[in-house]
Write a protein that holds these residues in place. Structure first.
Motif, PDB file in Angstrom:
ATOM      1  N   SER A  38      28.753  87.533   2.620  1.00 31.33           N
ATOM      2  CA  SER A  38      30.121  88.044   2.619  1.00 31.33           C
ATOM      3  C   SER A  38      30.928  87.322   3.685  1.00 31.33           C
ATOM      4  N   LYS A  76      34.209  86.419  -0.988  1.00 34.21           N
ATOM      5  CA  LYS A  76      35.145  87.514  -0.716  1.00 34.21           C
ATOM      6  C   LYS A  76      34.571  88.819  -1.263  1.00 34.21           C
ATOM      7  N   PRO A  77      34.824  89.944  -0.574  1.00 29.58           N
ATOM      8  CA  PRO A  77      34.328  91.233  -1.064  1.00 29.58           C
ATOM      9  C   PRO A  77      34.790  91.541  -2.490  1.00 29.58           C
ATOM     10  N   SER A  78      35.956  91.018  -2.865  1.00 22.51           N
ATOM     11  CA  SER A  78      36.456  91.264  -4.220  1.00 22.51           C
ATOM     12  C   SER A  78      35.696  90.448  -5.274  1.00 22.51           C
ATOM     13  N   TRP A  80      32.234  90.131  -4.991  1.00 23.42           N
ATOM     14  CA  TRP A  80      30.831  90.496  -4.793  1.00 23.42           C
ATOM     15  C   TRP A  80      30.644  91.952  -5.192  1.00 23.42           C
ATOM     16  N   ALA A  81      29.756  92.172  -6.152  1.00 22.64           N
ATOM     17  CA  ALA A  81      29.484  93.540  -6.614  1.00 22.64           C
ATOM     18  C   ALA A  81      28.024  93.887  -6.368  1.00 22.64           C
ATOM     19  N   VAL A  82      27.788  95.121  -5.984  1.00 26.70           N
ATOM     20  CA  VAL A  82      26.441  95.652  -5.793  1.00 26.70           C
ATOM     21  C   VAL A  82      26.370  96.955  -6.572  1.00 26.70           C
ATOM     22  N   LYS A  85      29.538  97.914  -8.520  1.00 25.76           N
ATOM     23  CA  LYS A  85      30.781  98.222  -7.786  1.00 25.76           C
ATOM     24  C   LYS A  85      31.104  97.055  -6.850  1.00 25.76           C
ATOM     25  N   PHE A  86      32.361  96.640  -6.888  1.00 24.37           N
ATOM     26  CA  PHE A  86      32.783  95.575  -5.993  1.00 24.37           C
ATOM     27  C   PHE A  86      32.865  96.088  -4.554  1.00 24.37           C
ATOM     28  N   LEU A  87      32.580  95.201  -3.620  1.00 26.01           N
ATOM     29  CA  LEU A  87      32.600  95.572  -2.212  1.00 26.01           C
ATOM     30  C   LEU A  87      34.006  95.703  -1.663  1.00 26.01           C
ATOM     31  N   GLY A  88      34.983  95.144  -2.350  1.00 30.50           N
ATOM     32  CA  GLY A  88      36.379  95.230  -1.900  1.00 30.50           C
ATOM     33  C   GLY A  88      37.322  95.030  -3.050  1.00 30.50           C
TER      34      GLY A  88
END
Length: 92
Positions: A38, A76-78, A80-82, A85-88
């Motif tokens: 991230s 970017k958090p937008s 990256w999903a875990v 759900k996206f992190l941002g």
């Protein structure tokens, strides 16, 4: 932090074993370690990681330091999903 360090060290050892010069009879091993993380780490933090990964590849694989490539990809958090759900939220 110790848990993360141990997991990274295990990954490095695993990668080193796959890139060992013994598996390349001409000795042209060029390990490339790609790290996705991230966004937000400082250059100093990345420098320390690159140094430790290089040292580990030298110690566990017998590579020459100048052959070890470490590539950082800031995500970017937008992007990256875990767990679906996206992190941002995406930047607007």
């Amino acid at each position: 932090m110790v848990g993360i360090h141990n997991r990274i060290q295990s990954l490095i050892i695993s990668l080193a074993r796959k890139s060992c010069p013994e598996s390349n009879p001409k000795g042209k091993a060029m390990p490339m370690i790609r790290i996705e993380l991230s966004a937000g780490r400082t250059q100093e933090q990345k420098q320390k990681v690159a140094e430790e990964i290089t040292q580990s590849m030298v110690a566990h694989c017998g590579c020459k330091p100048e052959t070890v490539h470490v590539v950082f990809e800031d995500v970017k958090p937008s992007d990256w999903a875990v767990g679906g759900k996206f992190l941002g939220a995406p930047a607007t």
